[in-house]
Design a protein around this motif. Structure first.
Motif, PDB file in Angstrom:
ATOM      1  N   ILE B 442       8.503  14.946 -53.032  1.00 48.58           N
ATOM      2  CA  ILE B 442       8.862  13.372 -52.732  1.00 48.58           C
ATOM      3  C   ILE B 442       9.412  13.793 -50.884  1.00 48.58           C
ATOM      4  O   ILE B 442       9.361  12.774 -50.012  1.00 48.58           O
ATOM      5  CB  ILE B 442      10.040  13.959 -53.193  1.00 48.58           C
ATOM      6  N   LYS B 445       5.653  12.367 -46.272  1.00 50.86           N
ATOM      7  CA  LYS B 445       5.386  11.260 -45.742  1.00 50.86           C
ATOM      8  C   LYS B 445       4.151  10.068 -46.889  1.00 50.86           C
ATOM      9  O   LYS B 445       4.908   8.930 -46.472  1.00 50.86           O
ATOM     10  CB  LYS B 445       4.413  10.653 -44.407  1.00 50.86           C
ATOM     11  N   ILE B 448       6.025   8.227 -50.098  1.00 45.36           N
ATOM     12  CA  ILE B 448       6.505   6.539 -50.358  1.00 45.36           C
ATOM     13  C   ILE B 448       4.862   5.949 -50.511  1.00 45.36           C
ATOM     14  O   ILE B 448       5.280   4.458 -51.464  1.00 45.36           O
ATOM     15  CB  ILE B 448       6.361   6.263 -48.495  1.00 45.36           C
ATOM     16  N   ASN B 455       1.392   4.657 -46.069  1.00 47.10           N
ATOM     17  CA  ASN B 455       1.876   5.090 -45.077  1.00 47.10           C
ATOM     18  C   ASN B 455       1.392   5.046 -44.041  1.00 47.10           C
ATOM     19  O   ASN B 455       0.531   5.252 -43.241  1.00 47.10           O
ATOM     20  CB  ASN B 455       1.014   6.524 -45.496  1.00 47.10           C
ATOM     21  N   ILE B 624       8.575   5.237 -40.452  1.00 46.46           N
ATOM     22  CA  ILE B 624       8.143   5.960 -41.225  1.00 46.46           C
ATOM     23  C   ILE B 624       9.091   6.755 -41.985  1.00 46.46           C
ATOM     24  O   ILE B 624      10.210   7.146 -43.041  1.00 46.46           O
ATOM     25  CB  ILE B 624       7.137   5.145 -41.708  1.00 46.46           C
ATOM     26  N   ASP B 625       9.556   7.537 -41.151  1.00 43.48           N
ATOM     27  CA  ASP B 625      10.151   8.559 -41.338  1.00 43.48           C
ATOM     28  C   ASP B 625      11.251   9.173 -41.780  1.00 43.48           C
ATOM     29  O   ASP B 625      12.111   9.054 -42.499  1.00 43.48           O
ATOM     30  CB  ASP B 625      10.275  10.107 -40.090  1.00 43.48           C
ATOM     31  N   TYR B 627      12.974   6.296 -42.794  1.00 43.63           N
ATOM     32  CA  TYR B 627      12.713   4.731 -43.555  1.00 43.63           C
ATOM     33  C   TYR B 627      12.691   6.251 -44.579  1.00 43.63           C
ATOM     34  O   TYR B 627      13.443   5.996 -45.812  1.00 43.63           O
ATOM     35  CB  TYR B 627      11.528   4.119 -43.414  1.00 43.63           C
ATOM     36  N   ILE B 628      11.533   6.517 -44.962  1.00 41.27           N
ATOM     37  CA  ILE B 628      12.044   7.846 -45.963  1.00 41.27           C
ATOM     38  C   ILE B 628      13.456   8.534 -45.898  1.00 41.27           C
ATOM     39  O   ILE B 628      14.091   9.062 -46.903  1.00 41.27           O
ATOM     40  CB  ILE B 628      10.812   9.067 -46.100  1.00 41.27           C
ATOM     41  N   TYR B 629      13.662   9.060 -44.747  1.00 40.13           N
ATOM     42  CA  TYR B 629      14.647   9.836 -44.881  1.00 40.13           C
ATOM     43  C   TYR B 629      15.816   8.764 -45.257  1.00 40.13           C
ATOM     44  O   TYR B 629      17.216   9.529 -45.956  1.00 40.13           O
ATOM     45  CB  TYR B 629      14.941  10.478 -43.277  1.00 40.13           C
ATOM     46  N   THR B 631      16.401   6.391 -47.361  1.00 37.14           N
ATOM     47  CA  THR B 631      15.642   5.640 -48.932  1.00 37.14           C
ATOM     48  C   THR B 631      15.789   7.352 -49.437  1.00 37.14           C
ATOM     49  O   THR B 631      16.651   6.882 -50.294  1.00 37.14           O
ATOM     50  CB  THR B 631      14.158   5.005 -48.571  1.00 37.14           C
ATOM     51  N   PHE B 632      15.193   8.099 -49.273  1.00 35.44           N
ATOM     52  CA  PHE B 632      14.919   9.277 -50.444  1.00 35.44           C
ATOM     53  C   PHE B 632      16.037  10.732 -49.815  1.00 35.44           C
ATOM     54  O   PHE B 632      16.240  10.847 -50.247  1.00 35.44           O
ATOM     55  CB  PHE B 632      13.713   9.409 -50.284  1.00 35.44           C
ATOM     56  N   ILE B 636      16.397  13.679 -51.195  1.00 33.84           N
ATOM     57  CA  ILE B 636      15.016  14.796 -51.608  1.00 33.84           C
ATOM     58  C   ILE B 636      15.985  16.097 -50.793  1.00 33.84           C
ATOM     59  O   ILE B 636      16.026  17.103 -51.599  1.00 33.84           O
ATOM     60  CB  ILE B 636      14.587  14.620 -49.523  1.00 33.84           C
TER      61      ILE B 636
END
Lengths: 251, 772
Positions: B442, B445, B448, B455, B624-625, B627-629, B631-632, B636
């Motif tokens: 999860i 990178k 997603i 990616n 994107i990092d 974004y991931i951080y 969002t998830f 995580i």
């Protein structure tokens, strides 16, 4: 020349708060190549003396010299090395590892150091087994053979490292008389090749097969009997001598 | 007399009795916690959505809106209970300043709203509908949790200054997975800041019966109403609210199953050892006519006592832990009103643990029945199968050192005995690796790409609007000439109409562009390449009942065209209902565009992102990092915590179980140890043999556990993840952690525990076991 000697060995067992002396200043000397037995009633200290002389059990006082070494000064590791290389043991009850077959049990003490020449060791083990009449049992489990066969396997194991002394604690104790005499024949033949054999027994018939008998009572050696080499025909004479000595000292 | 046996048994085995009790307690603790968390989470979500009166159907829309037509539709549609339209003033993060910092880095769509009239209320932390005063502002609770905002802080939007009067729970947009966040202000203040951003509309419906949702959705689509934005339904709101904490509960449940299994193993080992030790006595009792059933009952009573005390201990401890684990749920969802339900489930959970343990003891005790009195008296053991493993022979062994050989041989000879330890270590490996792989997957990178997002390094969202096309070309022009950019692609979403076989029309938002540059993971099939191909998200494929290879009729430029379904992918963006195609189209306006790009030097991403954010003030530029951080992040973080806890718990369990096992083994192996010592094996030899046994079992366990984790574990995890919208899923394994660190950690603790546990082996007195 002495191979084993004990000087004023004393040992006491503690049971609860009570002290039970089992060896009282025992001194003894055994020559190389002797065939010797220790006799006496239950609880007289004969097995304890045997284990003291082989370094298997510690002593409270005195000194045990084996092949020039003072056993009381050796570490556990040095004692273990000594047991593995210079001594052989035969016990009354079968003491084998259940997870190994007969051949592997016999090889076990030698394999600790001799992994590299496993072929030669196996050959030697099979030779000894052949001599003891159990060569065809090599691959059997220890639960698949009789008590007599197991005791022969025990002797084979004692011989595998070509020891200087074989100690036997009632090696025929669990056997019928025919099997017992067969075992004694084997031990005698081992002794005739130069190995010192020292046994503990309460059976006069067994003691009579040896050439020197130490009589013990209440933690002390009280008498000693020397006999000539057994010829095969003089068992009755020897028995008479042993039994009369026992009567004389009242055991 | 039986009591005496059991009492002595307990006194003689304080350690193992204590251990068994401990494992039962931990199992009870975890089961209790799971029960509390599940009930709390589900009922709190339920309560929150009831109090807030969450919309059953939400259509977000940007652009022109025909309110009269919507009201007419709502009045005439038989499914609609209530209808309302809320405004959402979308303001760029740079223009919102909270306590001195702007939200420029936020990937969320931050916006302002007033309190709803009829439903979809924004609630305060006590669950009350907020009435906000002029000059006051309520901020989404997640900003409080992240430490961005605090009570009394100032929020500046354009020239307007607000004071934070509280924090709000938003039943629709609470989750970080929901990409918008609502700030609540008074109507007067709302009017004052109107110029700061662009207005989007939340077209919301409550239905008379939620079951009619699908029919309503069809009616809404076929009426051709406003649909320029994502559509979200009640179910998705529920799911978004449940994800993060749901995952944590799943991990706790997994661990508790394993702990119960370990408790079983302790019980099995002690009972079997005990039965073996007591065989002769039991034989005597049988022989003199005592009933074995009574002896069984006594053992059952003993484990009954252990189980009850363990369960109570676990239950008591759960009170200390539950508050920590409930913190997040309480904050976002609020309290539960189902207190009695919590007690009920806790009670049921404890009862389950108790019953399972007693049932297990009963089944192990059946061995008593098989025992014959003569057998017991003659052999002192139950007759088992031959103990000798034929495979390995000392006489044929040239390679293995003797102690290693004897260790391995013993394990192979007494398989059933070591099976206990093996199983525990397999489970331990499993519970270390699975959460770790899950976290890794999860947090990676590329995860997603399972969620419908390409990616890349930088993502630029260009909003819908009249200037969309000029803005897109401005961005493309800049990227084309920027040497730091390695490659990029523009994906433009447009609205099309599909025609089903029965002739009904439905809207379909299709993202057009080259989907091969930043590809997604496809659950089935592959990305669309040819102009006559289209890929559907899982939700759309389900709704349209299409498989890969089927054809889909789409109206393009006024003409009906049949497109082949090239692939199906998971998606959580834009309500999960998306489609992708590669054809070009100039017939309709763009709804929005996304530009993905990667950089030649990934270390410069942050600088470049800031630079673009400044240049393209009209767009949302995110790494994107980030974004991931954002969002998830919560998810995580929760999984990372669980993975760490699993690691520590598993290692502790390994130490305990190894210590225990070695202790019991030494007690059992006194005679063979004495034989070895008599034959001249040193204490070091014997310790080495035990270490060899442990390591051999451990290596087997690690291989089996890793294999299981990567097969069964992956399957279990993907089932869990699938319920959150990702249809296909492969573990992302960090080889260093999974194949080096984890085995190394396990090996060291097991080895240490073995050495410690077998330190007593050397103290065996030869004489006591050899001398008759």
């Amino acid at each position: 020349m002495n191979i084993v000697s004990g000087e004023q060995i004393a040992k006491t067992f503690q049971v609860g708060k009570e002290q039970h002396p089992v060896l009282l200043d025992v001194s003894v000397a055994i020559n190389q190549g002797e065939f010797i037995s220790i006799m006496g009633p239950s609880g007289c200290g004969k097995s304890t003396l045997l284990y003291a002389l082989s370094g298997m059990d510690s002593i409270d006082q005195g000194q045990v010299i084996f092949d020039g070494m003072d056993l009381t000064t050796l570490s556990d590791k040095e004692l273990a090395d000594l047991r593995r290389t210079k001594m052989g043991f035969v016990f009354q009850q079968p003491t084998f590892l259940k997870s190994l077959n007969i051949l592997d049990n016999i090889l076990l003490p030698a394999m600790r150091d001799g992994r590299k020449n496993v072929r030669a060791l196996t050959e030697r083990a099979l030779q000894i087994m052949n001599k003891m009449g159990i060569a065809d049992l090599a691959k059997r489990d220890i639960t698949q053979v009789s008590g007599g066969q197991l005791q022969r396997a025990g002797i084979c194991r004692a011989l595998i490292s070509n020891p200087q002394v074989i100690f036997g604690d009632e090696p025929t104790g669990a056997l019928n008389s025919t099997s017992a005499q067969e075992i004694m024949d084997l031990l005698a033949s081992i002794n005739s090749e130069g190995t010192t054999v020292m046994l503990v027994t309460h059976d006069p018939k067994i003691a009579a097969r040896t050439e020197r008998i130490l009589f013990m009572s209440d933690g002390a050696i009280v008498n000693e009997l020397r006999l000539p080499r057994f010829t095969g025909a003089d068992l009755d004479d020897r028995m008479v001598k042993v039994v009369s000595t026992m009567q004389k000292i009242g055991i | 007399m039986y009591w005496k046996i059991v009492r002595n048994d307990m006194a003689n085995s304080k350690l193992i009795t204590g251990m068994t009790m401990l494992f039962v307690a931990v199992a009870a603790l975890l089961v209790t916690l799971s029960a509390v968390l599940i009930v709390h989470l589900t009922s709190a979500i339920d309560t929150l959505m009831k109090q807030a009166e969450t919309s059953h159907f939400l259509q977000m829309h940007a652009g022109e809106i025909d309110q009269v037509r919507l009201t007419e539709f709502a009045e005439q549609n038989k499914y609609v209970d209530e209808y309302q339209m809320n405004e959402f003033l979308n303001v760029e993060g740079t223009k919102i300043n909270i306590a001195g910092t702007t939200l420029a880095h936020s990937v969320q769509d931050n916006g302002f709203s007033t309190q709803s009239e009829k439903f979809d209320y924004l609630l305060d932390l006590d669950g009350h509908v907020i009435e906000v005063a002029n000059g006051d502002i309520y901020v989404p609770v997640s900003y409080w949790k992240d430490g961005i905002a605090d009570l009394g802080d100032t929020v500046i939007v354009q020239d307007q200054t607000f004071t934070i009067a509280g924090f709000l729970r938003d039943s629709q947009m609470n989750s970080m997975l929901a990409s918008s966040k609502r700030f609540l202000v008074s109507e007067q203040d709302y009017a004052a800041i109107q110029e700061a951003g662009t207005v989007e509309y939340l077209i919301e419906f409550r239905l008379k019966n939620l079951a009619d949702l699908k029919n309503f959705e069809e009616a809404y689509t076929s009426a051709g109403l406003e649909a320029n934005g994502p559509t979200i339904t009640y179910k998705l709101f529920q799911m978004l609210n449940a994800i993060s904490d749901g995952l944590m509960i799943a991990v706790i449940l997994l661990i508790s199953v394993l702990v119960v299994a370990i408790a079983f193993m302790c019980i099995r080992f002690t009972l079997l050892t005990k039965i073996e030790e007591d065989t002769r006595e039991i034989g005597v009792m049988k022989a003199i006519g005592l009933r074995v059933a009574d002896i069984q009952k006594m053992y059952l009573a003993k484990y009954g006592v252990i189980a009850v005390i363990g369960c109570m201990l676990g239950f008591a401890c759960s009170f200390f832990l539950r508050d920590i684990l409930l913190e997040n749920i309480r904050l976002f969802m609020g309290e539960t009103d189902k207190v009695s339900l919590i007690w009920l489930f806790t009670g049921l959970g404890l009862l389950l643990v108790f019953i399972v343990i007693m049932g297990y003891v009963q089944s192990v005790l059946k061995q008593f029945r098989k025992l014959s009195a003569t057998q017991a008296l003659r052999f002192g053991t139950m007759q088992g199968k031959g103990q000798h493993a034929k495979l390995l022979n000392l006489s044929a062994n040239k390679r293995l050192p003797i102690n290693l050989f004897l260790g391995i041989k013993d394990v192979l000879s007494r398989k059933t005995l070591y099976a206990t330890m093996l199983a525990v270590l397999v489970l331990a490996t499993f519970i270390i690796i699975v959460p770790q792989n899950l976290h890794n997957t999860i947090a990676a990178k590329s995860f997603i790409t399972y969620m419908g997002i390409g990616n890349s390094d930088i993502r630029i969202d260009i909003p819908q609007g009249k200037q969309n096309e000029q803005q897109v070309s401005a961005v493309m022009d800049r990227l084309e000439h920027d040497t730091a950019i390695k490659n990029y692609t523009v994906l433009t979403t447009k609205k099309f109409t599909t025609i089903a076989e029965d002739g009904t029309a439905q809207n379909l938002k299709i993202e057009l562009g080259d989907h091969t540059i930043f590809p997604l993971e496809y659950a089935h099939g592959e990305a669309p390449v040819a102009p006559n191909e289209v890929a559907l998200s899982v939700l759309n494929a389900e709704e349209l009942q299409k498989k890969v290879g089927d054809s889909l009729a789409v109206v393009i430029n006024g003409q009906k065209k049949n497109l082949r379904i090239s692939g199906i992918y998971s998606d959580i963006t834009n309500g999960g209902k998306t489609a992708k195609a590669a054809f070009s189209d100039h017939s309709t306006d763009s709804m929005w565009s996304v530009v993905y790009s990667t950089m030649a030097d990934p270390s410069l991403v942050a600088d470049k992102r800031a630079e673009y954010a400044k240049t393209f003030s009209f767009a949302k530029v995110s790494g994107i990092d980030d974004y991931i951080y954002q969002t998830f992040g919560t998810t995580i973080h929760a999984i990372e915590k669980a993975a760490r806890a699993a690691l520590v718990i598993a290692l502790l369990l390994c130490v305990l179980v190894t210590l225990l096992f070695m202790n019991m083994l030494i007690a059992k192996d006194q005679a063979p140890i004495a034989i070895m010592k008599a034959l001249g094996f040193t204490n070091v030899d014997i310790a080495t043999q035990y270490a060899a046994r442990s390591i051999f079992v451990l290596l087997l366990a690690i291989s089996m556990g890793t294999l299981l984790a990567n097969t069964l574990g992956e399957y279990l995890t993907s089932t869990v993840i699938a319920s959150f919208g990702a249809a296909s899923f492969d573990f992302m394994i960090n080889p260093l952690a999974a194949y080096v660190f984890c085995p190394l950690a396990l090996t060291s603790v097991v080895l240490l525990a073995t050495l410690f546990g077998t330190s007593r082996a050397g103290q065996v007195k030869i004489i006591e076991h050899i001398k008759e």
